[in-house]
Motif scaffolding. Structure first.
Motif, short mmCIF file in Angstrom:
data_model
loop_
_atom_site.label_atom_id
_atom_site.label_comp_id
_atom_site.label_asym_id
_atom_site.label_seq_id
_atom_site.Cartn_x
_atom_site.Cartn_y
_atom_site.Cartn_z
N TYR A 1 0.83 -1.21 0.00
CA TYR A 1 0.00 0.00 0.00
C TYR A 1 0.86 1.26 0.00
O TYR A 1 0.46 2.28 -0.59
CB TYR A 1 -0.97 -0.05 1.19
CG TYR A 1 -1.98 -1.16 0.99
CD1 TYR A 1 -3.04 -1.00 0.12
CD2 TYR A 1 -1.81 -2.38 1.63
CE1 TYR A 1 -3.95 -2.04 -0.09
CE2 TYR A 1 -2.70 -3.42 1.42
CZ TYR A 1 -3.78 -3.24 0.55
OH TYR A 1 -4.65 -4.26 0.32
N ASP A 2 2.01 1.20 0.63
CA ASP A 2 2.93 2.34 0.55
C ASP A 2 3.35 2.56 -0.91
O ASP A 2 3.48 3.70 -1.36
CB ASP A 2 4.17 2.08 1.41
CG ASP A 2 3.84 2.09 2.90
OD1 ASP A 2 2.78 2.62 3.27
OD2 ASP A 2 4.65 1.55 3.68
N ASP A 3 3.56 1.46 -1.62
CA ASP A 3 3.97 1.55 -3.02
C ASP A 3 2.86 2.10 -3.90
O ASP A 3 3.12 2.80 -4.89
CB ASP A 3 4.41 0.17 -3.52
CG ASP A 3 4.96 0.20 -4.93
OD1 ASP A 3 5.99 0.88 -5.14
OD2 ASP A 3 4.36 -0.43 -5.83
N LEU A 4 1.60 1.82 -3.55
CA LEU A 4 0.47 2.31 -4.35
C LEU A 4 0.48 3.84 -4.44
O LEU A 4 0.19 4.42 -5.49
CB LEU A 4 -0.86 1.86 -3.75
CG LEU A 4 -1.39 0.47 -4.09
CD1 LEU A 4 -2.78 0.29 -3.52
CD2 LEU A 4 -1.41 0.22 -5.60
N ILE A 5 0.79 4.47 -3.33
CA ILE A 5 0.77 5.94 -3.31
C ILE A 5 1.78 6.50 -4.29
O ILE A 5 1.54 7.50 -4.97
CB ILE A 5 1.05 6.45 -1.87
CG1 ILE A 5 -0.08 6.00 -0.94
CG2 ILE A 5 1.19 7.96 -1.86
CD1 ILE A 5 0.15 6.37 0.53
N LYS B 1 -6.23 -0.60 2.27
CA LYS B 1 -5.38 -1.38 3.17
C LYS B 1 -6.21 -2.04 4.28
O LYS B 1 -5.99 -3.21 4.61
CB LYS B 1 -4.31 -0.47 3.77
CG LYS B 1 -3.40 -1.17 4.77
CD LYS B 1 -2.38 -0.19 5.36
CE LYS B 1 -1.53 -0.86 6.42
NZ LYS B 1 -0.55 0.10 7.01
N ALA B 2 -7.13 -1.30 4.82
CA ALA B 2 -7.94 -1.84 5.92
C ALA B 2 -8.74 -3.06 5.48
O ALA B 2 -9.02 -3.96 6.29
CB ALA B 2 -8.87 -0.76 6.46
N LEU B 3 -9.13 -3.09 4.21
CA LEU B 3 -9.95 -4.19 3.69
C LEU B 3 -9.15 -5.18 2.86
O LEU B 3 -9.73 -6.11 2.30
CB LEU B 3 -11.10 -3.61 2.85
CG LEU B 3 -12.10 -2.74 3.62
CD1 LEU B 3 -13.09 -2.09 2.65
CD2 LEU B 3 -12.84 -3.58 4.65
N ASN B 4 -7.83 -4.99 2.76
CA ASN B 4 -6.97 -5.87 1.95
C ASN B 4 -7.46 -5.95 0.50
O ASN B 4 -7.51 -7.02 -0.11
CB ASN B 4 -6.91 -7.27 2.56
CG ASN B 4 -6.07 -7.29 3.82
OD1 ASN B 4 -4.84 -7.22 3.76
ND2 ASN B 4 -6.75 -7.36 4.97
N ASP C 1 -1.89 8.19 -8.52
CA ASP C 1 -2.32 9.43 -7.89
C ASP C 1 -3.56 9.15 -7.04
O ASP C 1 -4.69 9.47 -7.43
CB ASP C 1 -2.61 10.49 -8.95
CG ASP C 1 -2.98 11.83 -8.35
OD1 ASP C 1 -2.66 12.04 -7.15
OD2 ASP C 1 -3.60 12.65 -9.06
N LEU C 2 -3.33 8.53 -5.89
CA LEU C 2 -4.42 8.15 -5.00
C LEU C 2 -4.25 8.89 -3.68
O LEU C 2 -3.14 9.08 -3.20
CB LEU C 2 -4.41 6.64 -4.74
CG LEU C 2 -4.56 5.72 -5.96
CD1 LEU C 2 -4.38 4.26 -5.54
CD2 LEU C 2 -5.92 5.91 -6.61
N SER C 3 -5.37 9.28 -3.09
CA SER C 3 -5.29 9.98 -1.82
C SER C 3 -4.88 9.02 -0.71
O SER C 3 -5.22 7.82 -0.76
CB SER C 3 -6.65 10.60 -1.48
OG SER C 3 -7.58 9.59 -1.13
N PRO C 4 -4.17 9.49 0.29
CA PRO C 4 -3.79 8.62 1.42
C PRO C 4 -5.01 8.00 2.09
O PRO C 4 -4.95 6.86 2.56
CB PRO C 4 -3.04 9.56 2.36
CG PRO C 4 -2.51 10.65 1.46
CD PRO C 4 -3.56 10.83 0.40
#
Length: 612
Positions: free
Chosen positions: A537-541, A555-558, A545-548
């Protein structure tokens, strides 16, 4: 066209190869020199053996490194040729294949090459044999079919003609336009092979990666149509060098080979058509049936004790009833899952064991399958009227599209309940089915789903795995309502699971209208979801261009994320239970891919889960 196969395409002894080719239904064979030399049968004995099996010996091959040599070498080559021509005559083969010289040629002179072929033609004619000259893609001086034709034409000998080999022509990306200028009677033989489009030297490519027609990427339809237009009246012969085929059951390989030839003829005739009378009527058409239109059911085998009921309820499925043999039916929308028990037999397939497909004309589809050597399996508990054994451990059902909202066979399940209201459905369709394949059956499976169910193969991908590479091939219909993903798992993964390929996990990808709501429901109902690492999820950011805040929700829902120029893709996975797991997906926009970049992370997480 008459169907032939080179013995080099099959495993086993020469006698086993001939028996397999005859049992499959081939009209003739090419006898490969090495196979003959290793056989205890004499050339005459091999010829009689083939004819007793109902097959003609079409060609003896190969004779190598003959032309383009000095006079002293030429005399020695003629002595070699005379001996091999005698063998061809004893076999009863009307042709001997001459490959363009790759090793001993020292003179690049078309006049000399034509003259030396003319002398060889005299030698062959004395024995009632003809020479089929083939340009090898790596030939020393002759490496293209148009150059070979120029030399044959200059030789002007009745016993010297061409062998056209699709691999040597298409691997060099030769234009096919000149084929139609060659008189059909000067094409003595046609050899066909498919192959993947890869960057490799032609010799290595040829020796290890040839495939049966329909299993690779070559334009064999254009090649076949061009040859048919010449009036060529000889056989169409498979010549495939393939490391896998040399290790598989020759009987099954021969059946797959003949299926590929019939499919090639049919698709050529269908694609090119007879509209201008240009395509030879020697191309046989099969019974026409449209492609699979949708999934009818998915049959999943689980051990005697299983714990999938909670997963189904959490996903919004309704238990519709049980059949007389103990199968349970769960449904939601157009998704119908039949759960059967495998019992205590450790060798029985576990996971996805049956798939039903809706077709417009089931009887036509069944006839076409029979013409492609896939016959009904009986008895079989699946609800389809016709059931075929697909490569691997899956049985494929052919079902008519339901006249009403649901198929009639649901009534066979006693105590069947009513379907759930549409407004309550979290899941409304099967997005795709992923099937594990043994490395031995992968190419066979690609051809099966293409030729019989009319699915179109997309470019294959190799996806990284902690234990190797996963070779993945997507086959789909034009509407995208049927998608089948074939995956060859690393050998170490398959061998680590009891029962080998029959117990390697497959999965069902269910399409959700709201993946966030669906996954929350699974969590609330205690269905274990595959846990993904924070690093992903760190890599997704950084990648998108996705908001934190949005990434934190994923991430919370995998839930995994992918995006391309066509749209977005969201996917989440349940943990593997009873050798099957479920993928929940939501496609936004026109995204048609499968999140391949996420696969290494998902596979690593599954391996951790299996060993936790």
């Amino acid at each position: 066209m008459r169907a032939s196969i080179a013995t080099v395409s099959l495993s086993g002894s020469l006698e086993e190869k001939l028996g397999a080719a005859a049992a499959a239904g081939f009209d003739g064979v090419e006898i490969f020199d090495n196979d003959l030399i290793a056989s205890p049968l004499s050339p005459r004995g091999v010829g009689r053996f083939a004819r007793d099996l109902g097959m003609a010996v079409e060609l003896y091959q190969p004779f190598r490194d003959f032309e383009g040599v000095l006079e002293s070498q030429f005399e020695a080559n003629l002595r070699r040729a005379a001996a091999k021509l005698d063998v061809a005559a004893q076999l009863g083969a009307p042709l001997m294949l001459l490959c363009s010289n790759v090793a001993t040629a020292v003179i690049d002179d078309d006049d000399l090459l034509a003259e030396q072929l003319r002398v060889l033609g005299d030698l062959a004619q004395e024995r009632g044999v003809k020479i089929a000259y083939e340009a090898l893609a790596w030939g020393r001086f002759v490496s293209t079919y148009d150059h070979a034709w120029s030399i044959v034409r200059q030789a002007d000998h009745p016993a010297v003609g061409l062998c056209l080999d699709s691999f040597h022509m298409l691997s060099r990306r030769s234009s096919l336009e000149l084929i139609e200028e060659i008189p059909g009677e000067k094409i003595f033989f046609a050899q066909v092979a498919d192959a993947p489009l890869i960057q490799l030297d032609p010799l290595s490519w040829s020796r290890h990666y040839r495939l049966f027609p329909g299993q690779g990427d070559f334009d064999l339809v254009g090649w076949t149509a061009a040859i048919a237009k010449t009036g060529y009246a000889g056989p169409m012969s498979i010549e495939v060098f393939n490391d896998v085929f040399r290790q598989t059951d020759p009987r099954l390989t021969a059946i797959d080979g003949l299926r590929s030839l019939r499919y090639l003829e049919d698709i050529t005739a269908t694609t090119v058509g007879f509209r201008d009378g240009a395509v030879s009527p020697s191309l046989t058409r099969l019974t026409h049936s449209g492609p699979a239109e949708d999934f009818d059911y998915i049959r999943v085998a689980v051990p005697e004790r299983h714990d999938l009921d909670g997963t189904f309820l959490a996903l919004g499925f309704v238990h519709r009833g049980a059949s007389g043999n103990g199968d349970d039916l769960w449904s939601q929308g157009d998704v119908r899952l039949i759960i059967t028990t495998s019992g205590s037999d450790d060798t029985a397939p576990v996971g996805i064991v049956g798939i039903g497909f809706h077709l417009v004309d089931v009887e036509a589809a069944s006839r076409r399958a029979g013409e492609l050597l896939a016959h009904d399996v009986a008895p079989d508990p699946s609800p389809s009227s016709h059931v075929l054994r697909a490569p691997g451990s899956v049985r494929v059902g052919l079902s008519p599209a339901p006249v009403a909202n649901e198929p009639d066979w649901i009534g066979r399940f006693s105590g069947a309940t009513e379907p759930e209201p549409a407004r309550s459905r979290a899941i409304d369709h099967v997005d795709h089915i992923a099937l594990p394949q043994n490395w031995r059956t992968f190419d066979e499976a690609v051809l099966f789903y293409r030729s019989i169910l009319g699915l179109v193969a997309q470019p294959s991908e190799d996806v990284a795995d902690e234990r190797g590479l996963v070779r993945s091939q997507v086959l789909a219909n034009g509407a995208g309502t049927v998608r089948v993903v074939l995956n060859v798992l690393p050998t170490s993964v398959v061998e680590s699971v009891a029962g080998g390929g029959a117990r390697s996990p497959g999965h069902i990808a269910l399409g959700s209208r709201d993946i966030f709501s669906t996954v929350r429901s699974l969590d609330l109902n205690g269905v274990p979801m595959l846990q993904l690492p924070t690093n992903y999820y760190d890599d997704l950011i950084g990648r998108f261009d996705l908001s934190p805040e949005y990434v934190q929700t994923l991430k919370a829902l995998n839930i995994m994320y992918d995006r391309n120029s066509d749209g977005e893709f969201l996917q989440a996975y349940t943990e593997t239970r009873d050798n099957v797991f479920f993928e929940i997906v939501q496609r936004l926009g026109d995204y048609l891919a499968f999140g391949a970049s996420n696969s290494p992370v998902r596979r690593a997480a599954q391996l951790r889960s299996e060993h936790s």
